[in-house]
Enzyme design. Structure first.
Site, PDB file in Angstrom:
ATOM      1  N   TYR A 138       0.840  -1.203   0.000  1.00  0.00           N
ATOM      2  CA  TYR A 138       0.000   0.000   0.000  1.00  0.00           C
ATOM      3  C   TYR A 138       0.875   1.253   0.000  1.00  0.00           C
ATOM      4  CZ  TYR A 138      -3.753   3.132   1.595  1.00  0.00           C
ATOM      5  OH  TYR A 138      -4.677   4.140   1.710  1.00  0.00           O
ATOM      6  N   LEU A 168      -7.969   7.182  10.008  1.00  0.00           N
ATOM      7  CA  LEU A 168      -9.302   7.793   9.984  1.00  0.00           C
ATOM      8  C   LEU A 168     -10.339   6.883  10.624  1.00  0.00           C
ATOM      9  CD1 LEU A 168      -9.355   8.951   6.245  1.00  0.00           C
ATOM     10  CD2 LEU A 168      -8.857  10.380   8.239  1.00  0.00           C
ATOM     11  N   TRP A 203      -5.590  -6.826  19.110  1.00  0.00           N
ATOM     12  CA  TRP A 203      -4.381  -7.337  18.466  1.00  0.00           C
ATOM     13  C   TRP A 203      -3.108  -6.680  18.996  1.00  0.00           C
ATOM     14  CZ3 TRP A 203      -6.402  -6.489  12.778  1.00  0.00           C
ATOM     15  CH2 TRP A 203      -7.505  -7.344  12.564  1.00  0.00           C
ATOM     16  N   ARG A 210      -1.151   5.719  17.979  1.00  0.00           N
ATOM     17  CA  ARG A 210      -1.844   6.110  16.744  1.00  0.00           C
ATOM     18  C   ARG A 210      -2.637   7.389  16.984  1.00  0.00           C
ATOM     19  NH1 ARG A 210       0.952   2.723  15.155  1.00  0.00           N
ATOM     20  NH2 ARG A 210       0.564   0.969  13.750  1.00  0.00           N
TER      21      ARG A 210
HETATM   22  O1  GFB Z   1      -5.527   0.984  11.647  1.00  0.00           O
HETATM   23  P1  GFB Z   1      -4.616  -0.168  11.735  1.00  0.00           P
HETATM   24  O2  GFB Z   1      -5.172  -1.484  11.353  1.00  0.00           O
HETATM   25  O3  GFB Z   1      -3.354  -0.023  10.820  1.00  0.00           O
HETATM   26  O4  GFB Z   1      -4.084  -0.187  13.264  1.00  0.00           O
HETATM   27  P2  GFB Z   1      -2.050   0.878  10.881  1.00  0.00           P
HETATM   28  C1  GFB Z   1      -3.227  -1.169  13.632  1.00  0.00           C
HETATM   29  C2  GFB Z   1      -2.793  -1.105  15.098  1.00  0.00           C
HETATM   30  O5  GFB Z   1      -3.912  -1.340  15.960  1.00  0.00           O
HETATM   31  C3  GFB Z   1      -1.817  -2.237  15.331  1.00  0.00           C
HETATM   32  C4  GFB Z   1      -3.727  -2.596  16.655  1.00  0.00           C
HETATM   33  O6  GFB Z   1      -0.913  -1.898  16.359  1.00  0.00           O
HETATM   34  C5  GFB Z   1      -2.754  -3.378  15.750  1.00  0.00           C
HETATM   35  O7  GFB Z   1      -2.087  -4.415  16.445  1.00  0.00           O
HETATM   36  N1  GFB Z   1      -5.035  -3.255  16.829  1.00  0.00           N
HETATM   37  C6  GFB Z   1      -5.509  -3.762  17.996  1.00  0.00           C
HETATM   38  C7  GFB Z   1      -5.974  -3.468  15.878  1.00  0.00           C
HETATM   39  N2  GFB Z   1      -6.708  -4.340  17.831  1.00  0.00           N
HETATM   40  C8  GFB Z   1      -7.033  -4.149  16.516  1.00  0.00           C
HETATM   41  C9  GFB Z   1      -8.186  -4.502  15.749  1.00  0.00           C
HETATM   42  O8  GFB Z   1      -9.158  -5.096  16.219  1.00  0.00           O
HETATM   43  N3  GFB Z   1      -8.169  -4.151  14.430  1.00  0.00           N
HETATM   44  C10 GFB Z   1      -7.111  -3.477  13.853  1.00  0.00           C
HETATM   45  N4  GFB Z   1      -7.171  -3.159  12.559  1.00  0.00           N
HETATM   46  N5  GFB Z   1      -6.006  -3.144  14.578  1.00  0.00           N
HETATM   47  C11 GFB Z   1      -2.834   1.821   8.621  1.00  0.00           C
HETATM   48  C12 GFB Z   1      -2.913   1.166   7.265  1.00  0.00           C
HETATM   49  O9  GFB Z   1      -1.824   1.181   9.331  1.00  0.00           O
HETATM   50  O10 GFB Z   1      -2.553   3.187   8.552  1.00  0.00           O
HETATM   51  C13 GFB Z   1      -3.978   1.872   6.494  1.00  0.00           C
HETATM   52  O11 GFB Z   1      -3.217  -0.192   7.408  1.00  0.00           O
HETATM   53  C14 GFB Z   1      -3.823   3.398   6.506  1.00  0.00           C
HETATM   54  O12 GFB Z   1      -4.003   1.382   5.223  1.00  0.00           O
HETATM   55  C15 GFB Z   1      -3.554   3.943   7.908  1.00  0.00           C
HETATM   56  O13 GFB Z   1      -2.813   3.807   5.634  1.00  0.00           O
HETATM   57  C16 GFB Z   1      -3.218   5.393   7.944  1.00  0.00           C
HETATM   58  O14 GFB Z   1      -2.272   2.134  11.659  1.00  0.00           O
HETATM   59  O15 GFB Z   1      -0.889   0.074  11.330  1.00  0.00           O
END
Ligand code: GFB
Length: 313
Positions: A138, A168, A203, A210
């Protein structure tokens, strides 16, 4: 932009594109096009070119893309690379051929920055180091998009600008537990615990940092940039506050009214340790940018019956 300006949103049914649509309607714009991918498939250049040739919009918001959270990104890296690269290249090439007077705003992501950064992350960190593995496909596609915009501006004089939003959340998010983003996942998991007694399994370690930018606040900044900015310098968009994943979980649990014990699944990745975006450049362009607090955005979602029903379905 005035009320008759023909404005096109690619990705208008997604989290950010639908927020852009709401902001434009609130501003009184009446000529807004938001074709679904069935109508214009951005992976097919001929379709994009035909559509732009027919419509010749004054403004184009490019918010479309294959998006997902950390697991979606890390399990389908080639798809994320291919689709996101092709979409922006097809748009730029078609625009320069048949609609060179359209002003284009391209949305990237703060994933474009290296894994390790001095915090908060300034725009100058682009290509300053190694990328994070969990979203490499990505990130490379988005970097290609940013460089593409710069080069089409330079060679063909297209008026293309690039904004880099942080993480977001908001109405109309993707609540798929496996493929969605962190805030949407946490909200759904806490609601499922409260309404259906499900165990809360989050997770990683909960320690990464963040941000959380409400989609309509991001859209507000995008519309402002479209109206007031023209340069090849990319612009970060962030809320100016941050929490650890554990802190986000505490806030969401408190708002939803559940204090079940959280299990942390360490088989899932943490990803980049810290992502805080520096928004000095945005503030110098848009001094009145005032993103809402996380509690306020969260309350907007939780008080919206339709959204909560969708989350629990
Ligand atoms: O938003 P996210 O999936 O991606 O957040 P990124 C990931 C963080 O949240 C990791 C924790 O540290 C995960 O281990 N986490 C904890 C979880 N529980 C959960 C859960 O239930 N679901 C998810 N999704 N995470 C994103 C990119 O990266 O950044 C996007 O994937 C986008 O594409 C965004 O560019 C700005 O923050 O790592």
């Amino acid at each position: 932009m005035d009320k008759d300006s023909k404005t096109l949103i690619f990705g208008g049914s997604g989290l950010l594109g639908s927020a852009v649509k709401r902001v434009l309607y609130t501003k009184g714009l009446e000529n807004v096009l938001a074709p679904r991918s069935k109508e214009v498939n951005l992976l097919e250049k001929a379709e994009v070119k035909k559509y732009l040739n027919k419509e010749k919009p004054e403004y184009i918001f490019m918010t479309a893309g294959l998006v997902g959270g950390i697991v979606g990104n890390s399990t389908r890296p080639a798809d994320f690379l291919y689709e996101n690269s092709m979409m922006i290249l097809n748009l730029l090439e078609s625009a320069r051929e048949v609609s060179p007077n359209s002003k284009i705003l391209y949305t990237g992501s703060n994933c474009i920055y290296p894994k390790e950064n001095p915090q908060p992350i300034k725009e100058g960190r682009l290509m300053a180091g190694k990328l994070e593995d969990t979203n490499k496909g990505y990130a490379v596609a988005k970097i290609l998009g940013v460089v593409g915009c710069e080069l089409y501006r330079k060679q063909y004089g297209l008026d293309v600008i690039c904004a880099m939003p942080t993480n977001l959340y908001g109405l109309n998010d993707n609540y798929d537990l496996e493929n969605g983003h962190m805030i949407a996942g946490l909200i759904k998991k806490f609601l499922l615990a409260k309404e259906k007694g499900k165990e809360i399994i989050l997770w990683g370690t909960g320690n990464p940092i963040r941000e959380a930018l409400y989609s309509e606040d991001c859209a507000d900044a995008l519309v402002y940039l479209m109206e007031n900015y023209s340069s090849d310098e990319i612009v970060n968009i962030g809320p100016g506050f941050h929490y650890s994943i554990k802190e986000f979980a505490e806030i969401i649990g408190r708002e939803i009214g559940i204090d079940s014990k959280i299990k942390w699944d360490s088989s899932k990745p943490d990803g980049t340790f810290e992502k805080r975006t520096d928004i000095e450049r945005l503030k110098s362009i848009y001094p009145d940018f005032k993103p809402r607090s996380f509690i306020e955005g969260l309350r907007n979602i939780l008080s919206n019956e339709k959204e909560v029903k969708k989350i629990l379905s």
